[in-house]
Design an enzyme around this catalytic site. Sequence first.
Site, PDB file in Angstrom:
ATOM      1  N   HIS A  47      -7.788  13.054  -2.741  1.00  0.00           N
ATOM      2  CA  HIS A  47      -6.620  12.924  -3.623  1.00  0.00           C
ATOM      3  C   HIS A  47      -7.007  13.187  -5.087  1.00  0.00           C
ATOM      4  CE1 HIS A  47      -2.436  10.826  -3.928  1.00  0.00           C
ATOM      5  NE2 HIS A  47      -2.544  11.863  -4.737  1.00  0.00           N
ATOM      6  N   GLU A  95      -4.557   6.639   3.443  1.00  0.00           N
ATOM      7  CA  GLU A  95      -5.751   6.749   2.574  1.00  0.00           C
ATOM      8  C   GLU A  95      -5.961   5.535   1.674  1.00  0.00           C
ATOM      9  OE1 GLU A  95      -5.008  10.306   0.260  1.00  0.00           O
ATOM     10  OE2 GLU A  95      -3.719   9.235  -1.124  1.00  0.00           O
ATOM     11  N   ARG A 112       1.596  13.896  -0.193  1.00  0.00           N
ATOM     12  CA  ARG A 112       1.317  12.523   0.204  1.00  0.00           C
ATOM     13  C   ARG A 112       0.881  12.516   1.672  1.00  0.00           C
ATOM     14  NH1 ARG A 112       0.914  11.331  -4.156  1.00  0.00           N
ATOM     15  NH2 ARG A 112       1.859   9.679  -5.397  1.00  0.00           N
TER      16      ARG A 112
HETATM   17  C1  COI Z   1       1.189  12.073  -8.013  1.00  0.00           C
HETATM   18  O1  COI Z   1       1.364  12.421  -9.188  1.00  0.00           O
HETATM   19  O2  COI Z   1       2.057  11.473  -7.390  1.00  0.00           O
HETATM   20  C2  COI Z   1      -0.090  12.357  -7.371  1.00  0.00           C
HETATM   21  O3  COI Z   1      -0.200  12.400  -6.198  1.00  0.00           O
HETATM   22  C3  COI Z   1      -1.261  12.468  -8.230  1.00  0.00           C
HETATM   23  C4  COI Z   1      -1.586  11.140  -8.768  1.00  0.00           C
HETATM   24  C5  COI Z   1      -2.583  10.455  -7.965  1.00  0.00           C
HETATM   25  C6  COI Z   1      -1.950  11.183 -10.187  1.00  0.00           C
END
Ligand code: COI
Length: 317
Positions: free
Chosen positions: A286, A258, A229
């Site tokens: 991301h 972001e 993150r």
């Molecule tokens: C998460 O699974 O928390 C991620 O960062 C990926 C998501 C955007 C699918």
Amino acid sequence: MKTRSGLVMYGGLPDEAEAFERAFSNERLPIRFVEDEFAPDLACFAKDFAIVSVSHRANIGKMELSALKAAGVECVITRSVGTDHIDIQEARRLKISIKTSPYSPGSVADFTLMLMLMVLRGVKAGFRNARETSQGSAVCGKELGDMTVGVIGPGRIGNAVLKRLEGFGCSVLICDREQSSTSVSLEELLASSDVVTLHVPLTAETHHLIGRKEIDAMKPGAILVNTGRGALVEAEALVDAIKERRLGGAALDVVEGENDDPSQNKEMLRHLETLCAMPNVVITPHVAYFTDHAMEDMARSALRECREHGKEGGRDE
Ligand code: COI
């Protein structure tokens, strides 16, 4: 009287939506697609459904939850493993259950290794075009097998990264919240790692886990990789450290701020632009999780929730 079944999906990318459509049509469960990310004024689309699916880009705070509650929604499934975009306490108060979508950790782990290698081999600076590189302007890289890699957070994804690192023959250091015989302190990991990679969820405790002090404690020339993150890393401190060549580079699939509106957060936008322009920083938007395998996993876990919800009876109308 009718039990609500199926789900409404907000903000699905085309590949996500296709995976969900396939899974739900196989089971003959109703599914509705709303292209936009969830916002309170779009809650009307959920009124025939007990379950909604949202992306990590949607902020699900008090206003959003209250709109969902008013529409009769009982469960929110986020298409992520992280829940930092959701006000969990408020959801609990409103008795809206929040579910995550576990997906193949290999998606993010593969991407993490790719980013590490890209920075170690100076891909951005060195591979401008074949003609230039054949004339000798490629960057002299480093081999992963010669490195000590520090993995912060050996959860599902961190462990998948560790498994892949074994094949490269590098030394690894692990920092875990649960101290164990195989883990080291954050200080030790930062002081001894050539590459540091982050795999912890974002919480109040891990916000700016890597701030100015921690960056100063890293090995000179070390590389920071973040596929977790954005706010795990203090963007301004990272920009300064790379500008001053205290760090050797960074690979970031996530950057602080972001999901913020760029007009509301000009400072973060400035940091992002600076990082993008740096030859030793690789930035991706991301997408580490974004594989066909992960999409299928997410669709299947949403389906499972809908089935479970059906078994429990859901809410009758
Ligand atoms: C998460 O699974 O928390 C991620 O960062 C990926 C998501 C955007 C699918």
